[in-house]
Design a protein around this motif. Structure first.
Motif, short mmCIF file in Angstrom:
data_model
loop_
_atom_site.label_atom_id
_atom_site.label_comp_id
_atom_site.label_asym_id
_atom_site.label_seq_id
_atom_site.Cartn_x
_atom_site.Cartn_y
_atom_site.Cartn_z
N ASN A 130 -4.87 -8.40 26.82
CA ASN A 130 -3.56 -7.84 27.15
C ASN A 130 -3.66 -6.93 28.38
O ASN A 130 -4.08 -5.78 28.27
N SER B 177 0.93 -4.89 29.29
CA SER B 177 1.81 -3.90 28.68
C SER B 177 2.31 -2.94 29.76
O SER B 177 1.54 -2.46 30.59
N LYS C 107 -2.80 -12.56 28.49
CA LYS C 107 -1.38 -12.27 28.28
C LYS C 107 -0.81 -11.61 29.53
O LYS C 107 -1.26 -10.55 29.96
N ASN D 186 4.62 -10.82 27.90
CA ASN D 186 4.77 -9.50 27.30
C ASN D 186 6.23 -9.05 27.43
O ASN D 186 7.10 -9.83 27.80
#
Length: 362
Positions: A171, A174, A213, A242
């Motif tokens: 990830n 974010s 992601k 996301n």
């Protein structure tokens, strides 16, 4: 069950502060209060992606079960897989409260949690305890906010969870950790992928698939850069996408002023356009998990037609309750019968060109 939740339970749940309601839902799943939702296995929904056999293509996205407390309970709701995290090496409290906001009229949520979690060790203990249990559990890994080497944090995540994760989701998208999205730039992404995949390859046993992601707010040039780097590294797949920083088209005029990532129904179009554009860029072979605005069998199928192999939801369960997974899976089965399709993979990419032709949303 979903309609029962909406008519009876939603008013009570929504009377609670959102983060408190979330915590109670985790407690309910952990205690077994929430009943399992039986979904008969449908061969038409089974799909092999990145070497993993999924009973159906619907997963719970990262962000719900941040600390790997209830992955098996989620599978019992009808999800074909569950992704835990985001997990950082060290425990961190995240951003100040309040940090979750419901936009009910928009069927959306804004959060600025900031990777609040108990850290690697707590999650590793829980995942180790489920040794021998069936089911695909992905581990979403991130970096601590104050880490001096954020890429090293991702490497540490691969190392710690290699023996218990079915797959990894890296990830870097974010919006709630300052500077994190900078890892999507080409030079940073090159280093990240190189170090993460090297660590994955060093682990004993079978190689766990690694997915990346990405954000839904990237311009065309950034999509080009990401695709170019993916062509140079043996990545196993993408997660698109996301949450978004955009507030375009929202009905709610109060909570939309809050900072943080927006998820839910308003994210569907934006994330699906990016999904289709990335499918065209990476070709037919690289798996993609489609995320953003899924709350029905119709929206799940739209993602698949746009280029997704698998799909995930989270905000949809906030508004439709724990029965949403079984409801969608049953809806997908009915659609397979109506279209006389042998397997759901046969629907992938049918609408990719149409979605990819749309301009990226401002």
């Amino acid at each position: 069950m979903a309609s029962l939740f909406q008519s009876i339970g939603q008013r009570t749940l929504f009377s609670l502060e959102p983060e408190r309601a979330h915590g109670l839902s985790i407690m309910a799943l952990r205690s077994g209060i929430v009943p399992a939702c039986a979904t008969p296995g449908d061969p038409a929904l089974r799909i092999n992606v990145a070497g993993l056999d999924f009973p159906n293509p619907l997963g719970m996205a990262a962000g719900y079960d941040k600390n790997a407390e209830v992955p098996d309970a989620l599978l019992k709701l009808g999800f074909g897989f569950a992704e835990v995290g985001t997990l950082t090496p060290l425990r961190q409290s995240g951003n100040p409260k309040p940090r979750i906001f419901r936009l009910v009229q928009d069927r959306a949520v804004i959060n600025r949690l900031g990777f609040n979690n108990e850290g690697h060790e707590a999650a590793f203990r829980r995942l180790s305890e489920r040794s021998g249990k069936r089911g695909i559990i992905g581990v979403n890994i991130g970096a601590n906010k104050d880490s001096p080497d954020r890429i090293a944090d991702y490497v540490a995540g691969i190392r710690r969870f290699a023996g218990v994760a079915s797959y990894f989701a890296v990830n870097i998208s974010s919006p709630n950790t300052p500077g994190l999205r900078d890892l999507q730039t080409r030079d940073s992404l090159k280093e990240l992928l190189g170090r993460v995949l090297a660590e994955r390859d060093r682990q004993q046993g079978s190689k766990r698939p690694v997915f990346l992601k990405i954000a839904p707010d990237l311009p065309e040039a950034s999509l080009d850069d990401i695709a170019a780097e993916l062509a140079l590294h043996p990545l196993d797949g993408l997660v698109v996408s996301n949450t978004t920083l955009s507030r375009s088209g929202l009905i709610n005029q109060l909570e939309q002023r809050e900072t943080g990532g927006l998820s839910g129904a308003p994210l569907f179009e934006r994330s699906t356009i990016v999904l289709a554009k990335m499918r065209q860029r990476v070709g037919a072979d690289l798996p993609i998990i489609g995320v953003g605005g899924i709350d029905s069998a119709e929206t799940a199928l739209a993602k698949i037609r746009a280029g997704a192999d698998l799909v995930q939801l989270y905000t949809g369960m906030i508004y439709k309750g724990p029965g949403i997974a079984a409801e969608i899976v049953k809806g997908l089965s009915k659609q397979m019968k109506r279209e006389a399709v042998a397997n759901i993979s046969g629907l992938r990419d049918l609408d990719t060109a149409d979605w990819a032709a749309r301009p990226l949303l401002a």
